[in-house]
Motif scaffolding. Structure first.
Motif, PDB file in Angstrom:
ATOM      1  N   ARG B  84       1.294  -0.940  -0.026  1.00  0.00           N
ATOM      2  CA  ARG B  84      -0.420  -0.363   0.547  1.00  0.00           C
ATOM      3  C   ARG B  84       1.078   1.381  -0.020  1.00  0.00           C
ATOM      4  O   ARG B  84       0.460   2.151  -0.930  1.00  0.00           O
ATOM      5  N   MET B  85       2.387   1.115   1.063  1.00  0.00           N
ATOM      6  CA  MET B  85       2.863   2.925   0.826  1.00  0.00           C
ATOM      7  C   MET B  85       3.097   2.998  -0.540  1.00  0.00           C
ATOM      8  O   MET B  85       3.658   3.970  -1.121  1.00  0.00           O
ATOM      9  N   LYS B  86       3.549   1.411  -1.359  1.00  0.00           N
ATOM     10  CA  LYS B  86       4.188   1.678  -3.093  1.00  0.00           C
ATOM     11  C   LYS B  86       3.437   2.407  -3.288  1.00  0.00           C
ATOM     12  O   LYS B  86       3.629   3.539  -4.006  1.00  0.00           O
ATOM     13  N   SER B  87       1.964   1.683  -3.288  1.00  0.00           N
ATOM     14  CA  SER B  87       0.599   2.095  -4.239  1.00  0.00           C
ATOM     15  C   SER B  87       0.403   3.532  -4.292  1.00  0.00           C
ATOM     16  O   SER B  87       0.688   4.639  -4.872  1.00  0.00           O
ATOM     17  N   VAL B  88       0.673   4.692  -2.885  1.00  0.00           N
ATOM     18  CA  VAL B  88       0.241   5.816  -2.661  1.00  0.00           C
ATOM     19  C   VAL B  88       1.960   6.326  -2.863  1.00  0.00           C
ATOM     20  O   VAL B  88       1.440   7.339  -3.507  1.00  0.00           O
ATOM     21  N   LYS B  89       2.833   5.462  -2.735  1.00  0.00           N
ATOM     22  CA  LYS B  89       3.419   7.011  -2.982  1.00  0.00           C
ATOM     23  C   LYS B  89       3.835   6.838  -4.870  1.00  0.00           C
ATOM     24  O   LYS B  89       4.748   8.013  -5.104  1.00  0.00           O
ATOM     25  N   ILE B  94       2.095  11.128  -9.417  1.00  0.00           N
ATOM     26  CA  ILE B  94       1.985  11.248 -10.721  1.00  0.00           C
ATOM     27  C   ILE B  94       1.020  12.823 -10.156  1.00  0.00           C
ATOM     28  O   ILE B  94       0.752  13.574 -11.187  1.00  0.00           O
ATOM     29  N   THR B  95       0.622  12.209  -9.323  1.00  0.00           N
ATOM     30  CA  THR B  95       0.031  13.908  -8.821  1.00  0.00           C
ATOM     31  C   THR B  95       1.076  14.965  -8.847  1.00  0.00           C
ATOM     32  O   THR B  95       0.513  16.382  -8.885  1.00  0.00           O
ATOM     33  N   LYS B  96       1.923  15.021  -8.272  1.00  0.00           N
ATOM     34  CA  LYS B  96       2.490  15.980  -8.177  1.00  0.00           C
ATOM     35  C   LYS B  96       3.359  16.288  -9.891  1.00  0.00           C
ATOM     36  O   LYS B  96       3.129  17.830  -9.719  1.00  0.00           O
ATOM     37  N   ALA B  97       3.533  14.892 -11.119  1.00  0.00           N
ATOM     38  CA  ALA B  97       3.737  15.406 -11.808  1.00  0.00           C
ATOM     39  C   ALA B  97       2.583  16.513 -12.642  1.00  0.00           C
ATOM     40  O   ALA B  97       2.807  17.554 -13.019  1.00  0.00           O
ATOM     41  N   MET B  98       1.211  15.965 -12.411  1.00  0.00           N
ATOM     42  CA  MET B  98       0.345  16.628 -13.277  1.00  0.00           C
ATOM     43  C   MET B  98       0.328  18.038 -12.293  1.00  0.00           C
ATOM     44  O   MET B  98      -0.497  18.550 -13.183  1.00  0.00           O
ATOM     45  N   LYS B  99       0.633  18.119 -10.935  1.00  0.00           N
ATOM     46  CA  LYS B  99       0.919  19.807 -11.036  1.00  0.00           C
ATOM     47  C   LYS B  99       1.593  20.602 -11.236  1.00  0.00           C
ATOM     48  O   LYS B  99       1.320  21.836 -12.015  1.00  0.00           O
ATOM     49  N   MET B 100       2.694  19.935 -11.673  1.00  0.00           N
ATOM     50  CA  MET B 100       3.622  20.432 -12.428  1.00  0.00           C
ATOM     51  C   MET B 100       3.284  20.945 -13.986  1.00  0.00           C
ATOM     52  O   MET B 100       3.435  22.143 -14.265  1.00  0.00           O
ATOM     53  N   ASP B 315      -2.661  19.872  -5.949  1.00  0.00           N
ATOM     54  CA  ASP B 315      -1.844  20.159  -5.232  1.00  0.00           C
ATOM     55  C   ASP B 315      -1.902  18.972  -3.526  1.00  0.00           C
ATOM     56  O   ASP B 315      -0.522  18.773  -3.033  1.00  0.00           O
ATOM     57  N   SER B 316      -2.834  19.420  -2.896  1.00  0.00           N
ATOM     58  CA  SER B 316      -3.943  18.740  -1.859  1.00  0.00           C
ATOM     59  C   SER B 316      -3.631  17.543  -1.766  1.00  0.00           C
ATOM     60  O   SER B 316      -3.650  16.920  -0.757  1.00  0.00           O
ATOM     61  N   SER B 317      -3.250  17.066  -3.027  1.00  0.00           N
ATOM     62  CA  SER B 317      -3.649  15.170  -3.063  1.00  0.00           C
ATOM     63  C   SER B 317      -2.563  15.208  -3.133  1.00  0.00           C
ATOM     64  O   SER B 317      -1.952  13.784  -2.759  1.00  0.00           O
ATOM     65  N   SER B 318      -1.571  15.577  -2.965  1.00  0.00           N
ATOM     66  CA  SER B 318      -0.227  15.027  -3.400  1.00  0.00           C
ATOM     67  C   SER B 318      -0.030  15.348  -2.107  1.00  0.00           C
ATOM     68  O   SER B 318       1.184  14.456  -1.056  1.00  0.00           O
ATOM     69  N   ARG B 319      -0.723  16.275  -1.510  1.00  0.00           N
ATOM     70  CA  ARG B 319      -0.435  16.387   0.283  1.00  0.00           C
ATOM     71  C   ARG B 319      -0.609  15.184   1.268  1.00  0.00           C
ATOM     72  O   ARG B 319      -0.042  14.655   1.855  1.00  0.00           O
TER      73      ARG B 319
END
Lengths: 62, 370
Positions: B84-89, B94-100, B315-319
Protein backbone atom coordinates in the motif's frame (compact mmCIF):
# COMPACT_ATOMS: atom_id res chain seq x y z
CA UNK A 1 -16.36 53.24 -49.93
CA UNK A 2 -15.63 49.78 -51.23
CA UNK A 3 -16.29 47.96 -47.99
CA UNK A 4 -19.69 49.57 -47.64
CA UNK A 5 -20.69 48.50 -51.10
CA UNK A 6 -19.51 44.94 -50.41
CA UNK A 7 -21.47 44.63 -47.16
CA UNK A 8 -24.82 43.50 -48.50
CA UNK A 9 -23.17 40.99 -50.83
CA UNK A 10 -21.53 38.85 -48.19
CA UNK A 11 -24.66 38.99 -46.12
CA UNK A 12 -26.65 37.90 -49.16
CA UNK A 13 -24.20 35.03 -49.69
CA UNK A 14 -25.21 33.62 -46.32
CA UNK A 15 -22.16 34.71 -44.39
CA UNK A 16 -22.25 36.11 -40.93
CA UNK A 17 -20.11 39.02 -39.90
CA UNK A 18 -17.78 36.55 -38.18
CA UNK A 19 -17.09 34.59 -41.36
CA UNK A 20 -16.60 37.78 -43.28
CA UNK A 21 -14.16 39.21 -40.80
CA UNK A 22 -12.30 35.92 -40.61
CA UNK A 23 -11.80 35.87 -44.34
CA UNK A 24 -10.53 39.43 -44.18
CA UNK A 25 -8.19 38.54 -41.32
CA UNK A 26 -6.86 35.59 -43.24
CA UNK A 27 -6.16 37.83 -46.24
CA UNK A 28 -4.21 40.19 -44.05
CA UNK A 29 -2.25 37.29 -42.56
CA UNK A 30 -1.36 36.11 -46.04
CA UNK A 31 0.16 39.50 -46.74
CA UNK A 32 2.84 38.94 -44.10
CA UNK A 33 6.41 38.19 -45.11
CA UNK A 34 8.13 34.93 -44.23
CA UNK A 35 8.89 33.71 -41.58
CA UNK A 36 6.07 35.64 -39.88
CA UNK A 37 3.55 34.38 -42.37
CA UNK A 38 3.88 30.65 -41.68
CA UNK A 39 4.12 31.39 -37.99
CA UNK A 40 0.89 33.35 -37.99
CA UNK A 41 -0.88 30.73 -40.09
CA UNK A 42 0.26 27.85 -37.86
CA UNK A 43 -1.07 29.69 -34.83
CA UNK A 44 -4.58 29.76 -36.22
CA UNK A 45 -5.46 26.08 -36.29
CA UNK A 46 -9.12 25.23 -36.13
CA UNK A 47 -10.17 21.94 -34.62
CA UNK A 48 -13.33 20.95 -32.76
CA UNK A 49 -16.15 18.50 -33.15
CA UNK A 50 -19.80 19.50 -33.22
CA UNK A 51 -22.81 17.27 -32.86
CA UNK A 52 -26.34 18.56 -33.26
CA UNK A 53 -29.00 17.17 -30.98
CA UNK A 54 -32.73 17.01 -31.55
CA UNK A 55 -35.25 15.57 -29.11
CA UNK A 56 -32.64 14.12 -26.80
CA UNK A 57 -30.67 12.29 -29.48
CA UNK A 58 -27.58 13.20 -31.45
CA UNK A 59 -28.35 13.62 -35.13
CA UNK A 60 -25.08 12.68 -36.68
CA UNK A 61 -21.62 13.30 -35.32
CA UNK A 62 -19.44 15.49 -37.50
CA UNK B 1 17.84 -30.03 -2.08
CA UNK B 2 19.75 -30.49 1.09
CA UNK B 3 16.75 -29.94 3.30
CA UNK B 4 14.52 -32.46 1.54
CA UNK B 5 17.18 -35.14 1.77
CA UNK B 6 17.61 -34.53 5.47
CA UNK B 7 13.90 -34.73 6.05
CA UNK B 8 13.51 -37.99 4.21
CA UNK B 9 16.19 -39.55 6.37
CA UNK B 10 14.24 -38.59 9.44
CA UNK B 11 16.92 -39.46 11.86
CA UNK B 12 16.58 -38.62 15.48
CA UNK B 13 20.15 -37.62 15.97
CA UNK B 14 19.44 -34.59 13.79
CA UNK B 15 16.54 -33.63 15.94
CA UNK B 16 17.59 -29.99 16.25
CA UNK B 17 16.86 -29.70 12.56
CA UNK B 18 13.24 -30.57 13.00
CA UNK B 19 12.40 -27.40 14.77
CA UNK B 20 12.90 -24.99 11.86
CA UNK B 21 11.55 -27.44 9.31
CA UNK B 22 7.76 -27.22 9.78
CA UNK B 23 7.91 -23.47 9.65
CA UNK B 24 10.02 -23.55 6.56
CA UNK B 25 7.60 -25.90 4.82
CA UNK B 26 4.78 -23.47 5.35
CA UNK B 27 6.90 -20.63 4.13
CA UNK B 28 8.01 -22.24 0.95
CA UNK B 29 4.92 -21.12 -0.99
CA UNK B 30 5.45 -17.52 -0.06
CA UNK B 31 8.96 -16.90 -1.26
CA UNK B 32 10.72 -17.22 -4.59
CA UNK B 33 12.60 -20.49 -5.01
CA UNK B 34 16.08 -19.07 -5.38
CA UNK B 35 15.89 -16.96 -2.26
CA UNK B 36 14.34 -19.85 -0.40
CA UNK B 37 17.10 -22.29 -1.27
CA UNK B 38 19.93 -20.07 -0.39
CA UNK B 39 18.72 -18.53 2.80
CA UNK B 40 17.21 -21.67 4.23
CA UNK B 41 20.15 -23.91 3.51
CA UNK B 42 22.49 -21.33 4.82
CA UNK B 43 20.59 -20.75 8.01
CA UNK B 44 20.12 -24.48 8.55
CA UNK B 45 23.80 -25.09 8.28
CA UNK B 46 24.48 -22.22 10.58
CA UNK B 47 21.99 -23.47 13.13
CA UNK B 48 23.34 -27.01 13.02
CA UNK B 49 26.85 -25.81 13.35
CA UNK B 50 26.17 -23.56 16.24
CA UNK B 51 23.91 -25.92 18.14
CA UNK B 52 26.13 -28.93 17.78
CA UNK B 53 29.49 -27.35 18.37
CA UNK B 54 28.76 -24.66 20.86
CA UNK B 55 25.55 -26.03 22.41
CA UNK B 56 24.76 -22.70 23.96
CA UNK B 57 21.08 -22.05 24.22
CA UNK B 58 21.45 -18.28 24.00
CA UNK B 59 23.26 -18.46 20.76
CA UNK B 60 20.70 -20.85 19.36
CA UNK B 61 17.84 -18.54 20.08
CA UNK B 62 19.69 -15.60 18.68
CA UNK B 63 20.48 -17.37 15.44
CA UNK B 64 16.97 -18.58 14.87
CA UNK B 65 15.70 -15.06 15.34
CA UNK B 66 18.16 -13.91 12.70
CA UNK B 67 17.17 -16.70 10.37
CA UNK B 68 13.61 -15.35 10.31
CA UNK B 69 14.33 -11.99 8.85
CA UNK B 70 15.28 -12.80 5.24
CA UNK B 71 12.34 -15.18 4.81
CA UNK B 72 9.79 -12.49 5.46
CA UNK B 73 6.79 -14.59 6.57
CA UNK B 74 6.31 -12.80 9.79
CA UNK B 75 5.36 -9.82 7.69
CA UNK B 76 2.27 -11.27 6.07
CA UNK B 77 0.51 -8.26 7.52
CA UNK B 78 3.42 -5.91 6.98
CA UNK B 79 3.56 -7.01 3.35
CA UNK B 80 0.08 -5.59 2.80
CA UNK B 81 1.10 -2.32 4.38
CA UNK B 82 4.28 -2.21 2.34
CA UNK B 83 2.39 -2.73 -0.93
CA UNK B 84 0.00 0.00 0.00
CA UNK B 85 2.86 2.34 0.81
CA UNK B 86 4.34 1.67 -2.58
CA UNK B 87 1.11 2.42 -4.42
CA UNK B 88 0.50 5.59 -2.43
CA UNK B 89 4.02 6.71 -3.24
CA UNK B 90 3.44 6.12 -6.93
CA UNK B 91 0.17 8.04 -6.89
CA UNK B 92 1.90 10.89 -5.15
CA UNK B 93 4.49 10.98 -7.91
CA UNK B 94 1.77 11.16 -10.55
CA UNK B 95 -0.18 13.92 -8.85
CA UNK B 96 3.00 15.92 -8.35
CA UNK B 97 3.81 15.64 -12.04
CA UNK B 98 0.27 16.65 -12.99
CA UNK B 99 0.54 19.68 -10.75
CA UNK B 100 3.74 20.80 -12.46
CA UNK B 101 2.17 20.37 -15.90
CA UNK B 102 -0.92 22.33 -14.88
CA UNK B 103 1.24 25.10 -13.43
CA UNK B 104 3.20 25.56 -16.64
CA UNK B 105 0.04 25.46 -18.77
CA UNK B 106 -1.61 27.95 -16.48
CA UNK B 107 1.21 30.44 -16.89
CA UNK B 108 0.86 30.35 -20.67
CA UNK B 109 -2.90 30.67 -20.70
CA UNK B 110 -3.20 33.25 -17.95
CA UNK B 111 -1.57 36.05 -19.92
CA UNK B 112 -3.73 35.19 -22.90
CA UNK B 113 -6.85 35.34 -20.77
CA UNK B 114 -5.97 38.63 -19.19
CA UNK B 115 -5.27 40.13 -22.61
CA UNK B 116 -8.54 38.83 -23.99
CA UNK B 117 -10.54 40.73 -21.40
CA UNK B 118 -9.93 43.81 -23.50
CA UNK B 119 -12.12 42.30 -26.19
CA UNK B 120 -15.44 42.30 -24.41
CA UNK B 121 -15.00 45.42 -22.29
CA UNK B 122 -15.79 47.88 -25.12
CA UNK B 123 -18.92 45.91 -25.95
CA UNK B 124 -20.14 46.10 -22.40
CA UNK B 125 -19.39 49.80 -22.41
CA UNK B 126 -21.43 50.23 -25.57
CA UNK B 127 -24.30 47.80 -25.17
CA UNK B 128 -24.25 47.17 -21.44
CA UNK B 129 -24.74 43.83 -19.75
CA UNK B 130 -28.36 42.85 -19.37
CA UNK B 131 -28.63 39.64 -17.42
CA UNK B 132 -32.20 40.31 -16.35
CA UNK B 133 -33.64 40.70 -19.82
CA UNK B 134 -36.81 38.66 -20.27
CA UNK B 135 -37.09 36.95 -23.65
CA UNK B 136 -38.81 33.94 -25.17
CA UNK B 137 -35.96 31.91 -26.57
CA UNK B 138 -33.06 31.52 -24.22
CA UNK B 139 -30.02 29.49 -25.15
CA UNK B 140 -27.62 28.60 -22.37
CA UNK B 141 -24.06 28.03 -23.49
CA UNK B 142 -22.44 25.92 -20.79
CA UNK B 143 -18.68 25.99 -20.98
CA UNK B 144 -16.85 23.14 -19.31
CA UNK B 145 -13.59 21.27 -19.75
CA UNK B 146 -12.86 18.12 -21.72
CA UNK B 147 -10.69 16.58 -19.03
CA UNK B 148 -11.41 15.89 -15.40
CA UNK B 149 -9.35 16.06 -12.21
CA UNK B 150 -9.84 19.77 -11.91
CA UNK B 151 -11.88 20.27 -8.78
CA UNK B 152 -15.44 21.50 -8.96
CA UNK B 153 -15.32 23.92 -11.85
CA UNK B 154 -17.35 21.75 -14.22
CA UNK B 155 -20.06 21.02 -11.71
CA UNK B 156 -20.31 24.71 -10.76
CA UNK B 157 -20.88 25.74 -14.34
CA UNK B 158 -23.40 22.93 -14.84
CA UNK B 159 -25.21 23.86 -11.63
CA UNK B 160 -25.31 27.53 -12.61
CA UNK B 161 -26.66 26.61 -16.04
CA UNK B 162 -29.39 24.50 -14.50
CA UNK B 163 -30.39 27.33 -12.21
CA UNK B 164 -30.53 29.75 -15.11
CA UNK B 165 -32.57 27.21 -17.03
CA UNK B 166 -35.04 27.05 -14.16
CA UNK B 167 -35.23 30.84 -13.96
CA UNK B 168 -35.65 31.31 -17.68
CA UNK B 169 -38.23 28.62 -18.31
CA UNK B 170 -41.87 29.53 -18.31
CA UNK B 171 -45.18 28.56 -19.96
CA UNK B 172 -44.56 30.00 -23.41
CA UNK B 173 -40.79 30.07 -23.25
CA UNK B 174 -38.16 27.85 -24.70
CA UNK B 175 -34.77 27.25 -23.15
CA UNK B 176 -32.07 25.15 -24.78
CA UNK B 177 -28.55 24.12 -23.98
CA UNK B 178 -25.41 24.42 -26.04
CA UNK B 179 -22.72 22.45 -24.26
CA UNK B 180 -19.00 22.82 -24.70
CA UNK B 181 -16.71 20.16 -23.24
CA UNK B 182 -17.04 16.48 -22.36
CA UNK B 183 -17.56 16.96 -18.64
CA UNK B 184 -20.49 19.29 -18.93
CA UNK B 185 -21.98 16.98 -21.52
CA UNK B 186 -21.71 13.97 -19.21
CA UNK B 187 -23.50 15.81 -16.43
CA UNK B 188 -26.23 17.46 -18.48
CA UNK B 189 -27.11 14.43 -20.59
CA UNK B 190 -28.34 12.72 -17.45
CA UNK B 191 -31.37 14.89 -16.78
CA UNK B 192 -31.65 17.55 -19.47
CA UNK B 193 -31.30 15.40 -22.55
CA UNK B 194 -34.28 16.82 -24.40
CA UNK B 195 -33.11 20.42 -24.05
CA UNK B 196 -29.73 19.90 -25.65
CA UNK B 197 -29.34 21.64 -28.96
CA UNK B 198 -25.64 21.40 -29.72
CA UNK B 199 -22.60 19.73 -28.20
CA UNK B 200 -19.09 20.88 -28.96
CA UNK B 201 -16.03 18.96 -27.81
CA UNK B 202 -12.29 18.64 -28.42
CA UNK B 203 -11.87 22.37 -28.31
CA UNK B 204 -8.49 22.28 -26.63
CA UNK B 205 -6.60 19.90 -28.89
CA UNK B 206 -4.60 22.87 -30.17
CA UNK B 207 -3.91 26.00 -28.14
CA UNK B 208 -7.00 28.19 -28.12
CA UNK B 209 -7.06 30.95 -30.69
CA UNK B 210 -9.55 33.48 -31.92
CA UNK B 211 -9.97 31.94 -35.38
CA UNK B 212 -11.06 28.69 -33.85
CA UNK B 213 -13.47 30.23 -31.39
CA UNK B 214 -14.97 32.51 -33.99
CA UNK B 215 -15.56 29.56 -36.33
CA UNK B 216 -17.25 27.92 -33.41
CA UNK B 217 -19.35 31.00 -32.68
CA UNK B 218 -20.33 31.02 -36.33
CA UNK B 219 -21.51 27.42 -36.06
CA UNK B 220 -23.60 28.25 -33.01
CA UNK B 221 -25.15 31.28 -34.73
CA UNK B 222 -26.10 29.26 -37.77
CA UNK B 223 -27.49 26.25 -35.93
CA UNK B 224 -29.32 27.79 -33.02
CA UNK B 225 -32.21 30.21 -32.91
CA UNK B 226 -32.15 32.54 -29.96
CA UNK B 227 -33.33 35.78 -28.49
CA UNK B 228 -30.68 35.75 -25.83
CA UNK B 229 -27.55 33.69 -25.39
CA UNK B 230 -26.39 33.05 -21.85
CA UNK B 231 -22.74 32.09 -21.64
CA UNK B 232 -21.96 30.30 -18.41
CA UNK B 233 -18.31 29.91 -17.49
CA UNK B 234 -15.85 30.15 -14.60
CA UNK B 235 -14.17 33.51 -14.53
CA UNK B 236 -10.57 33.24 -13.46
CA UNK B 237 -9.87 35.29 -10.39
CA UNK B 238 -6.77 33.68 -8.93
CA UNK B 239 -5.31 30.18 -8.76
CA UNK B 240 -7.74 29.28 -6.01
CA UNK B 241 -10.85 31.29 -6.84
CA UNK B 242 -13.12 31.07 -9.83
CA UNK B 243 -16.39 32.91 -10.12
CA UNK B 244 -19.24 31.27 -11.99
CA UNK B 245 -20.26 33.97 -14.45
CA UNK B 246 -23.02 34.54 -16.92
CA UNK B 247 -22.57 36.78 -19.93
CA UNK B 248 -25.67 37.73 -21.89
CA UNK B 249 -25.73 38.32 -25.61
CA UNK B 250 -28.91 39.56 -27.20
CA UNK B 251 -30.02 39.04 -30.74
CA UNK B 252 -30.11 42.20 -32.89
CA UNK B 253 -33.90 42.38 -32.81
CA UNK B 254 -33.96 42.29 -29.05
CA UNK B 255 -31.26 44.94 -28.84
CA UNK B 256 -33.34 47.18 -31.05
CA UNK B 257 -36.43 46.60 -28.97
CA UNK B 258 -34.53 47.25 -25.78
CA UNK B 259 -32.95 50.40 -27.16
CA UNK B 260 -36.39 51.83 -27.83
CA UNK B 261 -37.38 51.22 -24.24
CA UNK B 262 -34.33 53.12 -23.04
CA UNK B 263 -31.73 52.35 -20.42
CA UNK B 264 -28.14 51.67 -21.24
CA UNK B 265 -28.86 50.47 -24.76
CA UNK B 266 -30.99 53.53 -25.35
CA UNK B 267 -27.82 55.61 -25.53
CA UNK B 268 -27.01 53.89 -28.77
CA UNK B 269 -28.90 56.54 -30.70
CA UNK B 270 -26.35 59.11 -29.54
CA UNK B 271 -23.81 57.50 -31.87
CA UNK B 272 -23.50 58.71 -35.40
CA UNK B 273 -23.63 56.03 -38.06
CA UNK B 274 -21.20 56.34 -40.93
CA UNK B 275 -21.87 55.11 -44.42
CA UNK B 276 -25.06 53.92 -45.91
CA UNK B 277 -25.95 51.22 -43.42
CA UNK B 278 -29.07 51.10 -41.42
CA UNK B 279 -29.09 50.79 -37.68
CA UNK B 280 -30.35 47.22 -37.76
CA UNK B 281 -27.51 46.16 -40.06
CA UNK B 282 -24.97 47.67 -37.72
CA UNK B 283 -26.61 46.06 -34.75
CA UNK B 284 -26.58 42.66 -36.36
CA UNK B 285 -22.90 42.91 -37.19
CA UNK B 286 -22.16 44.15 -33.72
CA UNK B 287 -24.13 41.40 -32.03
CA UNK B 288 -22.36 38.72 -34.03
CA UNK B 289 -18.94 40.16 -33.38
CA UNK B 290 -19.77 40.65 -29.73
CA UNK B 291 -20.76 37.01 -29.44
CA UNK B 292 -17.51 35.75 -30.91
CA UNK B 293 -15.44 38.05 -28.71
CA UNK B 294 -17.28 37.23 -25.51
CA UNK B 295 -17.16 33.54 -26.34
CA UNK B 296 -13.42 33.78 -26.94
CA UNK B 297 -12.90 35.36 -23.59
CA UNK B 298 -15.25 32.91 -21.87
CA UNK B 299 -13.49 29.89 -23.31
CA UNK B 300 -10.13 31.26 -22.26
CA UNK B 301 -11.31 32.15 -18.76
CA UNK B 302 -12.71 28.69 -18.32
CA UNK B 303 -9.55 27.01 -19.60
CA UNK B 304 -7.51 29.16 -17.25
CA UNK B 305 -9.73 28.27 -14.31
CA UNK B 306 -9.45 24.62 -15.26
CA UNK B 307 -5.67 24.70 -15.06
CA UNK B 308 -5.73 26.65 -11.81
CA UNK B 309 -8.24 24.26 -10.27
CA UNK B 310 -6.26 21.26 -11.45
CA UNK B 311 -3.13 22.74 -9.96
CA UNK B 312 -4.65 23.24 -6.53
CA UNK B 313 -6.45 19.88 -6.65
CA UNK B 314 -3.25 18.05 -7.49
CA UNK B 315 -1.38 20.02 -4.86
CA UNK B 316 -3.77 18.97 -2.13
CA UNK B 317 -3.89 15.38 -3.31
CA UNK B 318 -0.14 15.04 -3.24
CA UNK B 319 -0.18 16.53 0.23
CA UNK B 320 -2.83 13.99 1.24
CA UNK B 321 -0.71 11.20 -0.19
CA UNK B 322 2.19 12.43 1.93
CA UNK B 323 0.04 12.37 5.07
CA UNK B 324 -1.18 8.90 4.23
CA UNK B 325 2.36 7.73 3.68
CA UNK B 326 3.36 9.04 7.10
CA UNK B 327 0.53 7.18 8.77
CA UNK B 328 1.30 4.00 6.87
CA UNK B 329 4.94 4.20 7.84
CA UNK B 330 3.95 4.43 11.50
CA UNK B 331 1.63 1.43 11.13
CA UNK B 332 4.31 -0.48 9.33
CA UNK B 333 6.92 0.16 11.98
CA UNK B 334 4.70 -0.82 14.89
CA UNK B 335 3.47 -3.92 13.03
CA UNK B 336 6.99 -5.01 12.40
CA UNK B 337 7.99 -4.49 16.01
CA UNK B 338 5.02 -6.56 17.16
CA UNK B 339 5.65 -9.38 14.72
CA UNK B 340 9.31 -9.50 15.59
CA UNK B 341 8.46 -9.96 19.26
CA UNK B 342 5.80 -12.54 18.43
CA UNK B 343 8.17 -14.55 16.31
CA UNK B 344 10.67 -14.87 19.08
CA UNK B 345 8.04 -16.18 21.42
CA UNK B 346 6.62 -18.74 19.01
CA UNK B 347 10.07 -19.88 18.09
CA UNK B 348 10.90 -20.47 21.69
CA UNK B 349 7.58 -22.20 22.42
CA UNK B 350 7.97 -24.52 19.50
CA UNK B 351 11.46 -25.43 20.54
CA UNK B 352 10.18 -26.13 24.02
CA UNK B 353 7.44 -28.44 22.73
CA UNK B 354 9.88 -30.32 20.56
CA UNK B 355 12.12 -30.72 23.56
CA UNK B 356 15.05 -29.04 21.95
CA UNK B 357 15.60 -26.21 24.36
CA UNK B 358 13.89 -27.00 27.59
CA UNK B 359 15.54 -24.53 29.88
CA UNK B 360 15.14 -21.24 28.07
CA UNK B 361 15.13 -18.03 29.96
CA UNK B 362 12.07 -15.78 30.13
CA UNK B 363 11.24 -13.70 27.08
CA UNK B 364 12.40 -10.40 28.43
CA UNK B 365 15.95 -11.70 28.55
CA UNK B 366 15.88 -13.01 25.04
CA UNK B 367 18.23 -10.58 23.46
CA UNK B 368 21.44 -11.03 21.57
CA UNK B 369 24.44 -11.43 23.82
CA UNK B 370 26.35 -8.22 24.20
Amino acid sequence: MASNAAMPFWRAAGMTYITYSNICANLVRNCLKEPHKSEALSREKVHFSVSKWTDGKPEKPS
Amino acid sequence: MAMAALRREGRRCFSPLNSPNPIAAVRSSLIPASEYDFSLTFSLLLTVFLVVSLSQRRVFVFVSACEQSPLGVRSISTQVVRNRMKSVKNIQKITKAMKMVAASKLRAIQTKTENSRGLWQPFTALLGDTPSVDVKKNVIVTISSDKGLCGGINSTSVKTSKNIHKLASGPDKETKYVIMGEKGKAQLIRDSKKDIELIITELQKNPLNYTQVSALADDILKNVEFDALRLVFNKFQSVVSFIPTMATILSPEVIEKESEVGGKIGDLDAYEIEGGETKSEILQNLAEFQFSCVLFNAVLENACSEQGARMSAMDSSSRNAGDMLDRLTLTYNSLEAVSRAENRITERDEAKIKGVCWDLEPVKQLSPPN
